[in-house]
Structures are given as C-alpha cells and as structure tokens.
Design an enzyme around this catalytic site. Structure first.
Site: not given
Ligand code: B4P
Length: 191
Positions: A14, A89, A128, A134, A146
C-alpha cells in the site's frame, strides 16, 4: 474528485504503490500509519498511547484514526482528491469515512485491494524490518498478530465496498511497475 481507498494486508504494498499513485494523479496522501508514526515521533499523548498498540501489531482505537482523518480532510479542502492508505481498517472506520466525505458532498470513487499470500507478507515485512527500524516489522509474532488483526477486523471492509460496487482486486505479487499499471487501469475504469 478522485477518492481512492488502497486496501490490503500489512506488507501488501500500500505504502509503496501510494507514492506512485499520488505522483501520477496529484492526490493528497492520507496514511494513518504514517500519521500515527509522526505523532509517536513528536512524543504527543496520542502518539504514546498508539505506540504501545502499534508495537504489538494491534489496531489503535477507531476514534483516534477517525479524528486524524477528519482534521486532514478539513485542512485539504482544495485537494484534487485523496488516497486513503491503511484506512479504513474496520467497518466502523469505513462508515465514518463515508459520513465525513458526505459532509463535503463527496464519496469514495473506488477501493483497490492488493491480494498477497501470507507467506509473502511475512517475508516482505521481516525484510523491511532489517532496515526500517519499525518494531512491528522485526518480530514474527508481531507480524502474525498484524495479519490476524487484518483477517478479523479489516478484511470485512472489502465486503462493505463490494456492496457499494466499488471493490476491485489486483494481484499484489510481481514487479512493482506491473502492479502499478494494473492499479492505474482500475482507477481509470472507475473514475
Ligand atoms: P501501516 O503503516 O499502515 O503499515 P502496513 O500495513 O505494514 O503497510 P505498509 O503500507 O507500510 O507496507 P507496504 O505494504 O507498502 O500500519 C502500521 C500499524 O499502524 C498497524 O499495525 C496499526 O497498529 C496502526 N494503524 C494504521 N492505520 C490504522 C487504522 N486505520 N486503524 C487502526 N490502526 C491503524 O510494504 C511492505 C514491504 O513490502 C516494503 O518493504 C516494500 O518495499 C515491499 N514491497 C512492496 N511491494 C512489493 C512487491 N511488489 N514485491 C516485493 N516487495 C514489495
């Protein structure tokens, strides 16, 4: 006005695709993930509360993200359109967004959903995590949480837009440029 919801599980692409879409269509990018991370960086009370949840991979309360989107919409009244990235969401967020847009005589043009298998999502997010810093990208259990949050709370949002005949799905595995091309085709068909 072109108002696009870019939808998909964590790691679907996204954020990656949003960057390309805003350049091409001159849209204002509203990423609730980015907005929350800037609150964390600024050390606000909202940011501190959100951090505890985000670090665990849990969604932050609807009221918090709806409030952030409300103020961003009112700050950008002259926009050519918006790309909603990572929002809505939950079905409650989707209903609130319809209400906010209606108050400006606007509505969602199309929802584009990126379809990516769970194994590929885990691989991308862990990759990532090696550079992003993160905390939610660095731990397999958090990534699993998640994806579970997505399946239980977010996936029903697709049905919400399907019922409005605004849902389009795109294969989210492959070259970034090819996926972008498919998204542009979907936008231009609906706009
Ligand atoms: P977000 O910031 O929205 O993060 P995300 O779901 O991980 O997706 P992102 O857009 O960053 O990643 P992308 O797929 O582009 O949310 C983080 C947290 O914030 C949530 O867990 C929640 O706690 C909170 N939150 C945010 N919005 C909320 C809301 N509305 N309500 C409640 N809570 C909210 O990219 C992932 C990786 O894949 C990248 O490294 C990229 O390079 C790679 N990639 C992309 N496309 C690829 C491709 N085609 N092939 C290979 N790799 C690719």
């Amino acid at each position: 006005m072109l108002n696009l919801v870019l939808f998909g599980p964590p790691g679907a692409g996204k954020g990656t695709q949003s960057e390309k879409i805003i350049d091409k269509y001159n849209l204002v990018h509203l990423s609730t993930g980015d907005l929350l991370r800037s609150q964390i960086q600024a050390g606000t009370e909202l940011g501190l509360k959100a951090k505890t949840l985000m670090d665990q991979g849990i969604l932050v309360p609807d009221e918090v993200v709806i409030g952030m989107i409300d103020s961003k919409l009112s700050e950008n009244r002259d926009a050519a359109g918006f790309i909603f990235d990572g929002f809505p969401r939950t079905v409650k967020q989707a209903e609130a967004l319809d209400g906010l847009l209606a108050s400006y005589n606007e509505s969602i043009t199309v929802m584009v959903a990126l379809i990516v298998p769970d194994e590929e999502l885990k691989k991308r997010l862990l990759h990532r995590g090696q550079t992003s810093g993160r905390p939610d990208d660095q731990d397999e259990q958090k990534i699993k949480t998640r994806i579970e949050e997505y399946n239980s709370k977010t996936a029903p949002v697709a049905e919400y837009y399907r019922q409005q005949n605004k849902y389009v799905s795109i294969e989210g595995v492959g070259e970034i440029e090819e996926i972008f091309g498919a998204i542009c085709d979907a936008i231009e068909k609906e706009a």
